[in-house]
Scaffold this motif. Structure first.
Motif, PDB file in Angstrom:
ATOM      1  N   MET A 130      -0.163  -7.703   3.941  1.00  0.00           N
ATOM      2  CA  MET A 130      -0.677  -6.647   4.781  1.00  0.00           C
ATOM      3  C   MET A 130      -1.132  -7.256   6.095  1.00  0.00           C
ATOM      4  SD  MET A 130      -3.831  -4.117   3.927  1.00  0.00           S
ATOM      5  CE  MET A 130      -5.254  -5.029   4.457  1.00  0.00           C
ATOM      6  N   SER A 131      -0.615  -6.758   7.175  1.00  0.00           N
ATOM      7  CA  SER A 131      -1.053  -7.236   8.484  1.00  0.00           C
ATOM      8  C   SER A 131      -1.516  -6.050   9.308  1.00  0.00           C
ATOM      9  CB  SER A 131       0.084  -7.975   9.196  1.00  0.00           C
ATOM     10  OG  SER A 131       1.140  -7.087   9.458  1.00  0.00           O
ATOM     11  N   ASP A 132      -2.511  -6.293  10.096  1.00  0.00           N
ATOM     12  CA  ASP A 132      -3.055  -5.234  10.929  1.00  0.00           C
ATOM     13  C   ASP A 132      -2.195  -5.082  12.165  1.00  0.00           C
ATOM     14  OD1 ASP A 132      -6.391  -6.335  10.144  1.00  0.00           O
ATOM     15  OD2 ASP A 132      -5.113  -4.920   9.114  1.00  0.00           O
ATOM     16  N   GLN A 133      -1.652  -3.885  12.347  1.00  0.00           N
ATOM     17  CA  GLN A 133      -0.757  -3.644  13.474  1.00  0.00           C
ATOM     18  C   GLN A 133      -1.496  -3.296  14.753  1.00  0.00           C
ATOM     19  OE1 GLN A 133      -0.427  -1.842  10.525  1.00  0.00           O
ATOM     20  NE2 GLN A 133       1.207  -3.059   9.645  1.00  0.00           N
ATOM     21  N   SER A 134      -2.735  -2.898  14.666  1.00  0.00           N
ATOM     22  CA  SER A 134      -3.458  -2.474  15.848  1.00  0.00           C
ATOM     23  C   SER A 134      -4.915  -2.916  15.753  1.00  0.00           C
ATOM     24  CB  SER A 134      -3.390  -0.949  15.976  1.00  0.00           C
ATOM     25  OG  SER A 134      -4.227  -0.347  15.013  1.00  0.00           O
ATOM     26  N   PRO A 135      -5.637  -2.797  16.856  1.00  0.00           N
ATOM     27  CA  PRO A 135      -7.059  -3.143  16.809  1.00  0.00           C
ATOM     28  C   PRO A 135      -7.865  -2.185  15.920  1.00  0.00           C
ATOM     29  CG  PRO A 135      -6.408  -2.455  19.025  1.00  0.00           C
ATOM     30  CD  PRO A 135      -5.187  -2.460  18.185  1.00  0.00           C
ATOM     31  N   LEU A 136      -7.276  -1.063  15.533  1.00  0.00           N
ATOM     32  CA  LEU A 136      -7.968  -0.100  14.675  1.00  0.00           C
ATOM     33  C   LEU A 136      -7.807  -0.414  13.199  1.00  0.00           C
ATOM     34  CD1 LEU A 136      -7.124   3.197  16.565  1.00  0.00           C
ATOM     35  CD2 LEU A 136      -9.196   1.827  16.692  1.00  0.00           C
ATOM     36  N   ARG A 137      -7.131  -1.493  12.863  1.00  0.00           N
ATOM     37  CA  ARG A 137      -6.901  -1.945  11.489  1.00  0.00           C
ATOM     38  C   ARG A 137      -5.873  -1.078  10.782  1.00  0.00           C
ATOM     39  NH1 ARG A 137      -9.320  -6.873   9.822  1.00  0.00           N
ATOM     40  NH2 ARG A 137     -11.078  -7.214  11.165  1.00  0.00           N
ATOM     41  N   SER A 138      -5.434  -1.555   9.643  1.00  0.00           N
ATOM     42  CA  SER A 138      -4.379  -0.884   8.893  1.00  0.00           C
ATOM     43  C   SER A 138      -4.933   0.234   8.013  1.00  0.00           C
ATOM     44  CB  SER A 138      -3.659  -1.906   8.016  1.00  0.00           C
ATOM     45  OG  SER A 138      -4.543  -2.354   7.016  1.00  0.00           O
ATOM     46  N   PRO A 139      -4.068   1.124   7.556  1.00  0.00           N
ATOM     47  CA  PRO A 139      -4.514   2.184   6.638  1.00  0.00           C
ATOM     48  C   PRO A 139      -5.068   1.622   5.326  1.00  0.00           C
ATOM     49  CG  PRO A 139      -2.356   2.722   7.545  1.00  0.00           C
ATOM     50  CD  PRO A 139      -2.682   1.313   7.979  1.00  0.00           C
ATOM     51  N   GLU A 140      -4.539   0.491   4.863  1.00  0.00           N
ATOM     52  CA  GLU A 140      -5.041  -0.114   3.629  1.00  0.00           C
ATOM     53  C   GLU A 140      -6.493  -0.556   3.792  1.00  0.00           C
ATOM     54  OE1 GLU A 140      -2.193  -1.108   5.083  1.00  0.00           O
ATOM     55  OE2 GLU A 140      -0.631  -0.537   3.646  1.00  0.00           O
ATOM     56  N   PHE A 141      -6.815  -1.113   4.946  1.00  0.00           N
ATOM     57  CA  PHE A 141      -8.197  -1.511   5.241  1.00  0.00           C
ATOM     58  C   PHE A 141      -9.121  -0.305   5.134  1.00  0.00           C
ATOM     59  CE2 PHE A 141     -11.580  -1.529   8.448  1.00  0.00           C
ATOM     60  CZ  PHE A 141     -12.293  -2.660   8.089  1.00  0.00           C
ATOM     61  N   TRP A 142      -8.769   0.780   5.828  1.00  0.00           N
ATOM     62  CA  TRP A 142      -9.607   1.974   5.820  1.00  0.00           C
ATOM     63  C   TRP A 142      -9.655   2.614   4.442  1.00  0.00           C
ATOM     64  CZ3 TRP A 142     -13.123   2.096   9.173  1.00  0.00           C
ATOM     65  CH2 TRP A 142     -12.909   1.557  10.448  1.00  0.00           C
ATOM     66  N   GLY A 143      -8.570   2.503   3.675  1.00  0.00           N
ATOM     67  CA  GLY A 143      -8.585   3.009   2.309  1.00  0.00           C
ATOM     68  C   GLY A 143      -9.584   2.270   1.443  1.00  0.00           C
ATOM     69  N   GLY A 144      -9.600   0.945   1.553  1.00  0.00           N
ATOM     70  CA  GLY A 144     -10.557   0.141   0.797  1.00  0.00           C
ATOM     71  C   GLY A 144     -11.991   0.446   1.180  1.00  0.00           C
ATOM     72  N   VAL A 145     -12.239   0.576   2.463  1.00  0.00           N
ATOM     73  CA  VAL A 145     -13.581   0.886   2.941  1.00  0.00           C
ATOM     74  C   VAL A 145     -14.006   2.279   2.479  1.00  0.00           C
ATOM     75  CG1 VAL A 145     -14.953   1.345   5.029  1.00  0.00           C
ATOM     76  CG2 VAL A 145     -13.501  -0.672   4.922  1.00  0.00           C
ATOM     77  N   ALA A 146     -13.110   3.257   2.610  1.00  0.00           N
ATOM     78  CA  ALA A 146     -13.441   4.640   2.238  1.00  0.00           C
ATOM     79  C   ALA A 146     -13.745   4.761   0.751  1.00  0.00           C
ATOM     80  CB  ALA A 146     -12.303   5.575   2.630  1.00  0.00           C
ATOM     81  N   VAL A 147     -12.917   4.150  -0.088  1.00  0.00           N
ATOM     82  CA  VAL A 147     -13.153   4.232  -1.534  1.00  0.00           C
ATOM     83  C   VAL A 147     -14.487   3.597  -1.893  1.00  0.00           C
ATOM     84  CG1 VAL A 147     -12.341   3.375  -3.771  1.00  0.00           C
ATOM     85  CG2 VAL A 147     -10.724   4.408  -2.172  1.00  0.00           C
ATOM     86  N   ALA A 148     -14.775   2.437  -1.320  1.00  0.00           N
ATOM     87  CA  ALA A 148     -16.041   1.766  -1.608  1.00  0.00           C
ATOM     88  C   ALA A 148     -17.233   2.612  -1.164  1.00  0.00           C
ATOM     89  CB  ALA A 148     -16.080   0.402  -0.926  1.00  0.00           C
ATOM     90  N   LEU A 149     -17.151   3.205   0.016  1.00  0.00           N
ATOM     91  CA  LEU A 149     -18.259   4.022   0.500  1.00  0.00           C
ATOM     92  C   LEU A 149     -18.459   5.275  -0.343  1.00  0.00           C
ATOM     93  CD1 LEU A 149     -17.863   3.806   4.374  1.00  0.00           C
ATOM     94  CD2 LEU A 149     -19.632   2.761   2.957  1.00  0.00           C
TER      95      LEU A 149
END
Length: 98
Positions: free
Chosen positions: A1-20
């Motif tokens: 998984m590599s971040d394509q933009s400065p806003l991070r990848s969807p996988e990153f946000w998925g992990g953060v959202a599930v944890a929160l």
């Protein structure tokens, strides 16, 4: 998984959202501003240290982001509880020292 933009990848946000979601749904209720502050700290920690934790633990970035989110949220929550009730913080410190 590599971040394509400065806003991070969807996988990153998925992990953060599930944890929160898990953390907010399973912990005692704090005030609105306290919840917002813990969420900001949790997302900030994940944003800043996911790459490092992923490399150190050899885990996918989504898993590292979730670990950081949960850890940072927990630490911030305990700090807020300690500020509101210092006696509870002292008791926790005594329990950890044993």
């Amino acid at each position: 998984m590599s971040d394509q933009s400065p806003l991070r990848s969807p996988e990153f946000w998925g992990g953060v959202a599930v944890a929160l979601i898990v953390k907010v749904r399973t912990t005692q209720q704090l005030g609105a501003w306290q919840v917002i502050s813990t969420l900001i700290v949790a997302v900030g920690a994940a944003w800043l240290a996911t790459d490092w934790v992923s490399a150190m633990t050899n885990t996918p970035k989504a898993v590292a982001a979730a670990m950081l989110t949960l850890t940072a949220e927990g630490i911030m929550r305990w700090i807020l509880i300690a500020v509101n009730d210092p006696k509870q913080a002292i008791e926790l410190w005594k329990a950890w020292r044993k």
